[in-house]
Write an enzyme that holds these catalytic residues in place. Structure first.
Site, PDB file in Angstrom:
ATOM      1  N   TYR A 170       0.826  -1.210   0.000  1.00  0.00           N
ATOM      2  CA  TYR A 170       0.000   0.000   0.000  1.00  0.00           C
ATOM      3  C   TYR A 170       0.862   1.263   0.000  1.00  0.00           C
ATOM      4  O   TYR A 170       0.625   2.169  -0.815  1.00  0.00           O
ATOM      5  CB  TYR A 170      -0.967  -0.004   1.185  1.00  0.00           C
ATOM      6  N   GLU A 177       1.406   6.462  -6.991  1.00  0.00           N
ATOM      7  CA  GLU A 177       0.253   7.207  -7.498  1.00  0.00           C
ATOM      8  C   GLU A 177       0.459   8.707  -7.335  1.00  0.00           C
ATOM      9  O   GLU A 177       0.288   9.486  -8.286  1.00  0.00           O
ATOM     10  CB  GLU A 177      -1.016   6.773  -6.754  1.00  0.00           C
TER      11      GLU A 177
END
Length: 244
Positions: A170, A177
């Protein structure tokens, strides 16, 4: 009738999970292959199609019970049965919208709104860390749910992977991102793609550049929220497995 519906539900979910699993497995395979043979600059071109397929398929996982009820209430009586079946099949995966929508929304934004829309970002090393983080996560997740629906159980090692690997993947995924959106900002501003300037026939203006900045800002509260949610889910799932 309930038994038939349950069987159809499990069949649908089994097929869905394994089909998307294959898509993500292709993403990981091509990403690693191109990384070894040609370097990170060639990774996106190799994974573009399976990435777009696998990530866009996640839209099927969104379910809003309130939306379904409202939709059915506004339908004529003769259309109710038909639409009820559509809602049944398109809304089988029951996940909290507060957790599902941010993840799916941000990934679709990266897949289509950044990587597909702005080719200048595709050769960056963060594309490689992004697709590898995403693909490992989803291979584990879809195989977990695929086995659960097809066989009725999942092995303990897969359960552990499902609720533990996010602690590494994550942060790497989210960092990739955010980094790619930041890298895309100058190209978004220069190209003015997806922007509407006044005057126009609709008397409406829109700037994709500021939308992208807003998306970056959403990561500030959104990322800790998602990580905390996943930690709580991990604790619940692993505690339940120990007592089983």
């Amino acid at each position: 009738m309930a038994g038939v519906g349950s069987a159809l539900r499990r069949l649908y979910l089994s097929i869905y999970n394994w089909v998307v699993f294959v898509g993500w497995a292709q993403v990981l395979y091509y990403a690693v292959l191109m990384l070894r043979e040609s370097g990170h600059e060639a990774v996106y071109a190799a994974v573009e199609r399976p990435l777009q397929f696998a990530q866009t398929a996640a839209i099927m996982e969104c379910r809003s019970s309130r939306f379904n009820v409202l939709l059915l209430n506004f339908l004529p009586h003769e259309d109710f049965e038909c639409c009820d079946k559509v809602v049944f099949f398109l809304g089988l995966v029951r996940s909290p919208l507060s957790a599902t929508l941010p993840q799916i929304g941000s990934r679709l934004f990266l897949t289509w709104g950044i990587l597909w829309s702005f080719p200048e970002t595709r050769s960056h090393i963060l594309v490689t860390t992004l697709v590898i983080s995403w693909s490992i996560t989803e291979i584990i997740r879809y195989s977990f749910f695929g086995m659960k629906e097809a066989l009725g159980f999942t092995p303990s090692w897969l359960l552990w992977l499902r609720y533990s690997t996010f602690m590494v993947l994550y942060p790497t995924g989210i960092s990739s991102e955010v980094g790619l959106i930041w890298i895309a900002l100058p190209y978004i501003k220069a190209s003015e793609k997806y922007c509407f300037r006044l005057p126009n026939r609709w008397n409406f203006s829109y700037d994709y550049y500021f939308t992208s900045i807003l998306a970056l800002m959403i990561y500030i509260p959104g990322s800790p929220h998602m990580f905390t949610y996943m930690l709580s889910q991990r604790k619940k799932a692993l505690s339940k497995a120990k007592t089983a």
